[in-house]
Design an enzyme around this catalytic site. Structure first.
Site, PDB file in Angstrom:
ATOM      1  N   SER A 211      49.455  21.858  12.268  1.00  0.00           N
ATOM      2  CA  SER A 211      50.024  22.624  13.267  1.00  0.00           C
ATOM      3  C   SER A 211      49.830  22.317  14.670  1.00  0.00           C
ATOM      4  O   SER A 211      50.338  23.037  15.508  1.00  0.00           O
ATOM      5  CB  SER A 211      49.564  24.328  13.163  1.00  0.00           C
ATOM      6  OG  SER A 211      48.638  24.550  12.021  1.00  0.00           O
TER       7      SER A 211
ATOM      8  N   HIS B  82      56.251  20.298   9.307  1.00  0.00           N
ATOM      9  CA  HIS B  82      55.355  21.466   9.813  1.00  0.00           C
ATOM     10  C   HIS B  82      56.433  22.872   8.848  1.00  0.00           C
ATOM     11  O   HIS B  82      57.303  23.400   9.354  1.00  0.00           O
ATOM     12  CB  HIS B  82      55.381  21.676  11.175  1.00  0.00           C
ATOM     13  CG  HIS B  82      54.594  22.890  11.695  1.00  0.00           C
ATOM     14  ND1 HIS B  82      54.504  23.745  12.312  1.00  0.00           N
ATOM     15  CD2 HIS B  82      53.464  23.360  10.866  1.00  0.00           C
ATOM     16  CE1 HIS B  82      53.776  24.531  12.670  1.00  0.00           C
ATOM     17  NE2 HIS B  82      53.069  24.711  11.483  1.00  0.00           N
TER      18      HIS B  82
ATOM     19  N   GLU C  32      59.543  22.672  11.133  1.00  0.00           N
ATOM     20  CA  GLU C  32      59.956  22.041  12.124  1.00  0.00           C
ATOM     21  C   GLU C  32      59.466  20.688  11.799  1.00  0.00           C
ATOM     22  O   GLU C  32      58.329  20.173  11.484  1.00  0.00           O
ATOM     23  CB  GLU C  32      58.685  22.677  13.040  1.00  0.00           C
ATOM     24  CG  GLU C  32      58.752  22.559  14.484  1.00  0.00           C
ATOM     25  CD  GLU C  32      57.639  23.401  15.337  1.00  0.00           C
ATOM     26  OE1 GLU C  32      56.617  23.671  14.626  1.00  0.00           O
ATOM     27  OE2 GLU C  32      57.899  23.766  16.420  1.00  0.00           O
TER      28      GLU C  32
ATOM     29  N   ASN D 104      54.551  27.244  17.722  1.00  0.00           N
ATOM     30  CA  ASN D 104      53.232  27.631  18.054  1.00  0.00           C
ATOM     31  C   ASN D 104      52.921  27.814  19.757  1.00  0.00           C
ATOM     32  O   ASN D 104      52.185  28.437  20.134  1.00  0.00           O
ATOM     33  CB  ASN D 104      51.980  26.757  17.490  1.00  0.00           C
ATOM     34  CG  ASN D 104      51.779  27.011  16.057  1.00  0.00           C
ATOM     35  OD1 ASN D 104      52.413  28.504  15.787  1.00  0.00           O
ATOM     36  ND2 ASN D 104      51.482  26.251  15.269  1.00  0.00           N
TER      37      ASN D 104
HETATM   38  N1  LIG Z   1      47.448  28.119   6.787  1.00  0.00           N
HETATM   39  C1  LIG Z   1      48.406  28.213   7.642  1.00  0.00           C
HETATM   40  O1  LIG Z   1      49.007  29.283   7.897  1.00  0.00           O
HETATM   41  C2  LIG Z   1      49.124  26.847   8.159  1.00  0.00           C
HETATM   42  C3  LIG Z   1      50.558  27.071   8.648  1.00  0.00           C
HETATM   43  C4  LIG Z   1      51.148  25.697   8.994  1.00  0.00           C
HETATM   44  C5  LIG Z   1      50.141  24.755   8.772  1.00  0.00           C
HETATM   45  N2  LIG Z   1      49.106  24.392   8.656  1.00  0.00           N
HETATM   46  C6  LIG Z   1      48.367  23.190   8.577  1.00  0.00           C
HETATM   47  O2  LIG Z   1      48.500  22.822   7.314  1.00  0.00           O
HETATM   48  C7  LIG Z   1      47.277  22.035   7.039  1.00  0.00           C
HETATM   49  C8  LIG Z   1      46.536  22.658   5.930  1.00  0.00           C
HETATM   50  O3  LIG Z   1      46.159  23.967   6.295  1.00  0.00           O
HETATM   51  P1  LIG Z   1      45.569  25.008   5.017  1.00  0.00           P
HETATM   52  O4  LIG Z   1      45.525  26.096   5.419  1.00  0.00           O
HETATM   53  O5  LIG Z   1      46.379  24.756   3.736  1.00  0.00           O
HETATM   54  O6  LIG Z   1      44.215  24.429   4.813  1.00  0.00           O
HETATM   55  P2  LIG Z   1      43.351  24.797   3.396  1.00  0.00           P
HETATM   56  O7  LIG Z   1      41.892  24.701   3.891  1.00  0.00           O
HETATM   57  O8  LIG Z   1      43.777  25.969   2.716  1.00  0.00           O
HETATM   58  O9  LIG Z   1      43.537  23.627   2.325  1.00  0.00           O
HETATM   59  C9  LIG Z   1      43.074  22.261   2.628  1.00  0.00           C
HETATM   60  C10 LIG Z   1      43.212  21.482   1.308  1.00  0.00           C
HETATM   61  O10 LIG Z   1      42.806  19.957   1.507  1.00  0.00           O
HETATM   62  C11 LIG Z   1      41.769  19.681   0.639  1.00  0.00           C
HETATM   63  N3  LIG Z   1      41.231  18.390   1.017  1.00  0.00           N
HETATM   64  C12 LIG Z   1      40.163  18.182   2.182  1.00  0.00           C
HETATM   65  N4  LIG Z   1      39.794  16.979   2.056  1.00  0.00           N
HETATM   66  C13 LIG Z   1      40.610  16.436   1.344  1.00  0.00           C
HETATM   67  C14 LIG Z   1      40.983  15.099   1.106  1.00  0.00           C
HETATM   68  N5  LIG Z   1      40.110  13.858   1.620  1.00  0.00           N
HETATM   69  N6  LIG Z   1      41.900  14.708   0.157  1.00  0.00           N
HETATM   70  C15 LIG Z   1      42.662  15.483  -0.553  1.00  0.00           C
HETATM   71  N7  LIG Z   1      42.699  17.035  -0.123  1.00  0.00           N
HETATM   72  C16 LIG Z   1      41.504  17.346   0.754  1.00  0.00           C
HETATM   73  C17 LIG Z   1      40.951  20.870   0.540  1.00  0.00           C
HETATM   74  O11 LIG Z   1      39.897  20.961  -0.584  1.00  0.00           O
HETATM   75  C18 LIG Z   1      41.721  22.052   0.631  1.00  0.00           C
HETATM   76  O12 LIG Z   1      42.026  22.455  -0.826  1.00  0.00           O
HETATM   77  C19 LIG Z   1      46.473  22.082   8.384  1.00  0.00           C
HETATM   78  O13 LIG Z   1      46.792  20.819   8.912  1.00  0.00           O
HETATM   79  C20 LIG Z   1      47.046  23.440   8.900  1.00  0.00           C
HETATM   80  O14 LIG Z   1      46.933  23.280  10.454  1.00  0.00           O
HETATM   81  C21 LIG Z   1      48.397  25.705   8.124  1.00  0.00           C
END
Ligand SMILES: NC(=O)c1ccc[n+]([C@@H]2O[C@H](COP(=O)([O-])OP(=O)(O)OC[C@H]3O[C@@H](n4cnc5c(N)ncnc54)[C@H](O)[C@@H]3O)[C@@H](O)[C@H]2O)c1
Length: 383
Positions: A119, A140, A152, A191
């Site tokens: 993000s 995104h 996005e 954002n």
């Molecule tokens: N949460 C939101 O509202 C949101 C919205 C849009 C974008 N994002 C983006 O999406 C991405 C993920 O966010 P999230 O909220 O799902 O995070 P999260 O922490 O819920 O999930 C991340 C997952 O990645 C796993 N992980 C860590 N290292 C890893 C590896 N080496 N190989 C495989 N898996 C691995 C973790 O175990 C975890 O399950 C981020 O870049 C975030 O900025 C989040």
């Protein structure tokens, strides 16, 4: 178009992305660091699909087929083998993402598209560790991916138009709408506008110009946003919004974080998830702050929204996004009842510029009206 897709990271976003992709008929390999996390992700997907069956939106057979199309593995090489599209959704950490993209580069063929759900991190920097930056692109999704209609698509400096076209076609097959963020700017489109808006609300309260309830009441009952901005911050997570805002502030000062926000973040008052943010919560999942409608006219909407309009003007002038897509972005990505440009036209561009100038004289250069807005006023294009 794509036969097989891999989703790396099965957390909040990854499992939702895998779910929607499988629902639309793709075989998807979901990869995470432990079996336990993967099984938890499958349970959440199953729960969500069952809800759709209960509501009559999905047949039982389609539920079973969608689940059968999702494979899980902790082995990255196995997940991405023969995948034509990868969507990475690991935590928002640049070094971790670079490490994964460097591995993906070696494990995938020349044609495979490497997408990231980041993000706030620079796509070009993630792409720099690969030998095919033309195939690296931001994809995104918004939370929750199954329900939110917008994706996005974010171009890095070297992302090719073919890559963007292939991802646009893919997004259409998910029955979602896409906007293209043509430049790798901090915060992308949605954002960048959201942070300008939320931080301004927090600055207004910090400066004693209005209370939290007055700002939220104005935004909810007069601007008709689905939630107040402090209510929204508590719901999304103050930690999440703080990190995204900090990334924009550090990279190009497109927003300045208010001390009020900083205080919540430093104290661990993250919002609903921690029981306290701008409001306090008892732990009931459905609980919402009580925002009195009678406070709705205590603060002018133009005061709250002017920096977000300025951010929108900055995006247009820098040719980051098309005008129609900008309004679509805030309506579909943030659930605004109308586009930010439509709102600005209603208030009057001259009024927005006056508000910005007044804030600039009191609080500094961050508020300088964008040259595009100045030019519109000079040409009598006031809305
Ligand atoms: N949460 C939101 O509202 C949101 C919205 C849009 C974008 N994002 C983006 O999406 C991405 C993920 O966010 P999230 O909220 O799902 O995070 P999260 O922490 O819920 O999930 C991340 C997952 O990645 C796993 N992980 C860590 N290292 C890893 C590896 N080496 N190989 C495989 N898996 C691995 C973790 O175990 C975890 O399950 C981020 O870049 C975030 O900025 C989040």
């Amino acid at each position: 178009m794509f036969e097989k897709i891999a989703v790396i990271g099965a957390g909040t976003m990854g499992h939702g992305i895998a779910e929607i992709v499988a629902l639309k008929g793709y075989v998807v390999f979901m990869c995470d660091v432990s079996e336990e996390i993967l099984q938890g992700a499958i349970k959440k997907i199953e729960w969500s699909l069952r809800k759709m069956v209960e509501k009559g939106k999905l047949s039982h057979d389609d539920l079973t087929s969608a689940l059968n199309r999702i494979k899980t593995t902790t082995n990255l090489a196995e997940a991405v083998k023969d995948s034509e599209l990868i969507i990475e959704a690991v935590p928002e950490n640049l070094e971790l993402k670079k490490e994964i993209f460097s591995k993906l580069d070696k494990m995938t063929c020349a044609e495979t598209i490497l997408g990231t759900n980041t993000s706030s991190l620079p796509i070009s920097e993630i792409a720099s560790v690969t030998s095919k930056p033309d195939k690296v692109v931001g994809i995104h999704f918004f939370n929750p991916p199954v329900l939110m209609p917008l994706v996005e698509i974010v171009c890095g400096d070297k992302t090719s138009s073919q890559t963007v076209d292939r991802v646009l076609t893919f997004v259409k097959t998910l029955d979602k709408q896409a906007i293209v963020c043509k430049k790798d700017v901090p915060g992308f489109v949605v954002n960048r506008i959201l942070e300008a808006l939320i931080q301004e609300a927090a600055w207004i309260v910090y400066r004693g110009e209005a209370s939290i309830l007055e700002v939220d009441s104005a935004v909810k009952y007069r601007a008709k946003l689905p939630m107040g901005l402090f209510e929204l911050s508590d719901y999304v997570g103050i930690d999440v919004l703080y990190s995204a805002g900090k990334a924009i502030q550090d990279r190009d000062k497109g927003v300045i974080i208010s001390p009020l926000f900083e205080e919540c973040y430093k104290n661990g008052w993250y919002g609903k998830k921690s029981g306290k943010g701008f409001y306090t919560y008892t732990g009931d999942f459905w609980e919402k702050p009580k925002i009195p409608p009678e406070l709705a006219d205590k603060v002018r909407l133009e005061e709250i929204f002017a920096p977000a309009v300025n951010a929108a003007a900055w995006l247009l002038r820098n040719k980051v996004v098309e005008k129609e897509e900008l309004d679509k972005a805030v309506m579909l990505g943030l659930n605004f009842p109308e586009g930010i440009l439509q709102m600005a036209d209603k208030w009057g561009i001259d009024v927005i510029v006056q508000v910005l100038r007044s804030k600039q004289s009191r609080y500094g250069e961050y508020y300088r009206p964008d040259p595009l807005l100045e030019e519109m006023v000079a040409n009598n294009r006031l809305g």
